[in-house]
Structures are given as structure tokens and as C-alpha cells.
Design a protein around this motif. Structure first.
Motif, mmCIF file in Angstrom:
data_model
loop_
_atom_site.group_PDB
_atom_site.id
_atom_site.type_symbol
_atom_site.label_atom_id
_atom_site.label_comp_id
_atom_site.label_asym_id
_atom_site.label_seq_id
_atom_site.Cartn_x
_atom_site.Cartn_y
_atom_site.Cartn_z
ATOM 1 N N THR A 5 0.776 -1.282 0.027
ATOM 2 C CA THR A 5 0.082 0.082 -0.002
ATOM 3 C C THR A 5 0.861 1.310 0.218
ATOM 4 O O THR A 5 0.412 2.255 -0.114
ATOM 5 C CB THR A 5 -0.789 0.059 1.255
ATOM 6 N N GLN A 6 2.096 0.915 0.156
ATOM 7 C CA GLN A 6 2.895 2.387 0.182
ATOM 8 C C GLN A 6 2.882 2.927 -1.263
ATOM 9 O O GLN A 6 3.223 4.221 -1.342
ATOM 10 C CB GLN A 6 4.534 1.930 0.269
ATOM 11 N N SER A 7 2.526 2.377 -2.505
ATOM 12 C CA SER A 7 2.756 2.996 -3.881
ATOM 13 C C SER A 7 1.172 4.035 -3.805
ATOM 14 O O SER A 7 1.521 5.070 -4.496
ATOM 15 C CB SER A 7 2.469 1.884 -4.824
ATOM 16 N N THR A 8 0.377 3.668 -2.999
ATOM 17 C CA THR A 8 -0.713 4.625 -3.011
ATOM 18 C C THR A 8 -0.413 5.967 -2.480
ATOM 19 O O THR A 8 -0.690 6.956 -3.286
ATOM 20 C CB THR A 8 -1.974 3.816 -2.268
ATOM 21 N N GLY A 9 0.315 5.994 -1.404
ATOM 22 C CA GLY A 9 0.572 7.188 -0.563
ATOM 23 C C GLY A 9 1.673 7.952 -1.584
ATOM 24 O O GLY A 9 1.572 9.244 -1.709
ATOM 25 N N MET A 10 2.444 7.191 -1.997
ATOM 26 C CA MET A 10 3.712 7.608 -2.926
ATOM 27 C C MET A 10 3.046 8.462 -4.284
ATOM 28 O O MET A 10 3.171 9.577 -4.524
ATOM 29 C CB MET A 10 4.676 6.718 -3.406
ATOM 30 N N PHE A 11 2.038 7.815 -4.934
ATOM 31 C CA PHE A 11 1.523 8.231 -6.155
ATOM 32 C C PHE A 11 0.682 9.483 -5.953
ATOM 33 O O PHE A 11 0.528 10.595 -6.511
ATOM 34 C CB PHE A 11 0.762 7.115 -7.051
ATOM 35 N N CYS A 12 -0.103 9.310 -4.688
ATOM 36 C CA CYS A 12 -1.141 10.373 -4.262
ATOM 37 C C CYS A 12 -0.276 11.703 -3.906
ATOM 38 O O CYS A 12 -0.398 12.844 -4.330
ATOM 39 C CB CYS A 12 -1.898 9.845 -3.345
ATOM 40 N N LEU A 13 0.813 11.518 -3.321
ATOM 41 C CA LEU A 13 1.553 12.478 -2.916
ATOM 42 C C LEU A 13 2.350 13.180 -4.333
ATOM 43 O O LEU A 13 2.556 14.536 -4.245
ATOM 44 C CB LEU A 13 2.512 12.269 -1.826
ATOM 45 N N GLY A 14 2.793 12.132 -4.920
ATOM 46 C CA GLY A 14 3.489 12.789 -6.301
ATOM 47 C C GLY A 14 2.182 13.536 -7.101
ATOM 48 O O GLY A 14 2.720 14.490 -7.778
ATOM 49 N N PHE A 15 1.065 13.155 -7.169
ATOM 50 C CA PHE A 15 0.269 13.828 -8.035
ATOM 51 C C PHE A 15 -0.218 15.015 -7.491
ATOM 52 O O PHE A 15 -0.325 15.942 -8.134
ATOM 53 C CB PHE A 15 -1.069 12.745 -7.980
ATOM 54 N N GLY A 16 -0.276 15.262 -6.080
ATOM 55 C CA GLY A 16 -0.428 16.513 -5.344
ATOM 56 C C GLY A 16 0.521 17.343 -5.705
ATOM 57 O O GLY A 16 0.528 18.321 -5.869
ATOM 58 N N SER A 17 1.896 16.947 -5.594
ATOM 59 C CA SER A 17 2.994 17.621 -5.679
ATOM 60 C C SER A 17 3.065 18.235 -7.218
ATOM 61 O O SER A 17 3.492 19.465 -7.447
ATOM 62 C CB SER A 17 4.433 17.024 -5.427
ATOM 63 N N LEU A 18 2.666 17.449 -8.196
ATOM 64 C CA LEU A 18 2.643 17.841 -9.451
ATOM 65 C C LEU A 18 1.661 18.779 -9.721
ATOM 66 O O LEU A 18 1.858 19.729 -10.653
ATOM 67 C CB LEU A 18 2.632 16.537 -10.425
#
Length: 135
Positions: A5-18
Motif C-alpha cells: 500500500t506504500q505505492s498509493t501514498g507515494m503516487f497520491c503525494l506525487g500527483f498532488g506535488s505535480l
């Protein structure tokens, strides 16, 4: 099966940062839609399948398939997506994310004849992320 489930937080944070690079501060919306979408998909998949799915697999698959949305947000940081190009690119990325997530769900749950039924709610959720990116 996909269980991290770590990929979920990483991709959501990356999406928000972008999106932040585009001047859009939508972290609350991103995590809110992701939470409600994951809970809804978890409920829906457990109602549709014979053998249920765990919440961690649901969150992991939905988070992993956020990659096309991250790419859309990266393009939005460089180019304006308000025209026909943005609409077409959004349709392609939402379709890509929905197809990938529904394919993973269908293969994990052995629901091979029900992929369009699984892809539709996935497309709705990823469509909200696309709307956040374009507008």
C-alpha cells in the motif's frame, strides 16, 4: 498479487506535488477522493465477487494505477490542458488508468466476464482526478 500500500501514498503525494507545480493546491481533495473511492471500490468488489478482496489490495491497485494521472499532472505543469488536446489526453489517461486497475482487479478476483462493470467505477474515480488536473 499486489499487496504494497506504500505505492498509493507515494503516487497520491506525487500527483498532488505535480498539481502544486501548476499552482493547484488540492491535497485534501486528492486524499478525500482516494479514500472514498477506495472504500466504494472495496464494497463494490466484495459485492460482485464470489471470494472477497482485502482492503489493502484494493488500495494498492487503485494507488498503483494513479501513475497515468501523475503523468497527466506532469504534462499540465508544462502545458495548458484547457483545449482539445487536454480533453483528449485526459480521456486517454483516464481510460489507461481504468483499464489497468480493472484488469488487475479482474485477475485477482477471477471475474473475467465482468471487466467493463469493474472499469466503469474506476473510470469515474480517475475522471475526478483528471478534472482536478485540467481545471
Amino acid at each position: 498479487a499486489v499487496v504494497s500500500t506504500q505505492s498509493t501514498g507515494m503516487f497520491c503525494l506525487g500527483f498532488g506535488s505535480l498539481l502544486l507545480l501548476s499552482g493547484k493546491i488540492h491535497f485534501g481533495y486528492i486524499y478525500g477522493v482516494a479514500l472514498i473511492g477506495a472504500a466504494s471500490m472495496y464494497t463494490l468488489l466484495n459485492l460482485m465477487s464470489v471470494n472477497g478482496v482485502s482492503a489493502s489490495i484494493t488500495v494498492s491497485v487503485l494507488g498503483y494505477c494513479m501513475l497515468p494521472m501523475c503523468l497527466l499532472a506532469a504534462v499540465a505543469a508544462l502545458l495548458s490542458l484547457n483545449g482539445l488536446f487536454g480533453i483528449m489526453l485526459s480521456i486517454v489517461t483516464v481510460s489507461w488508468a481504468a483499464f489497468a486497475s480493472s484488469k488487475l482487479f479482474v485477475s485477482v478476483l477471477a471475474m473475467y466476464d465482468q471487466q467493463p462493470l469493474v472499469a466503469y467505477p474506476c473510470a469515474l474515480m480517475y475522471g475526478i482526478f483528471a478534472v482536478l488536473t485540467v481545471f
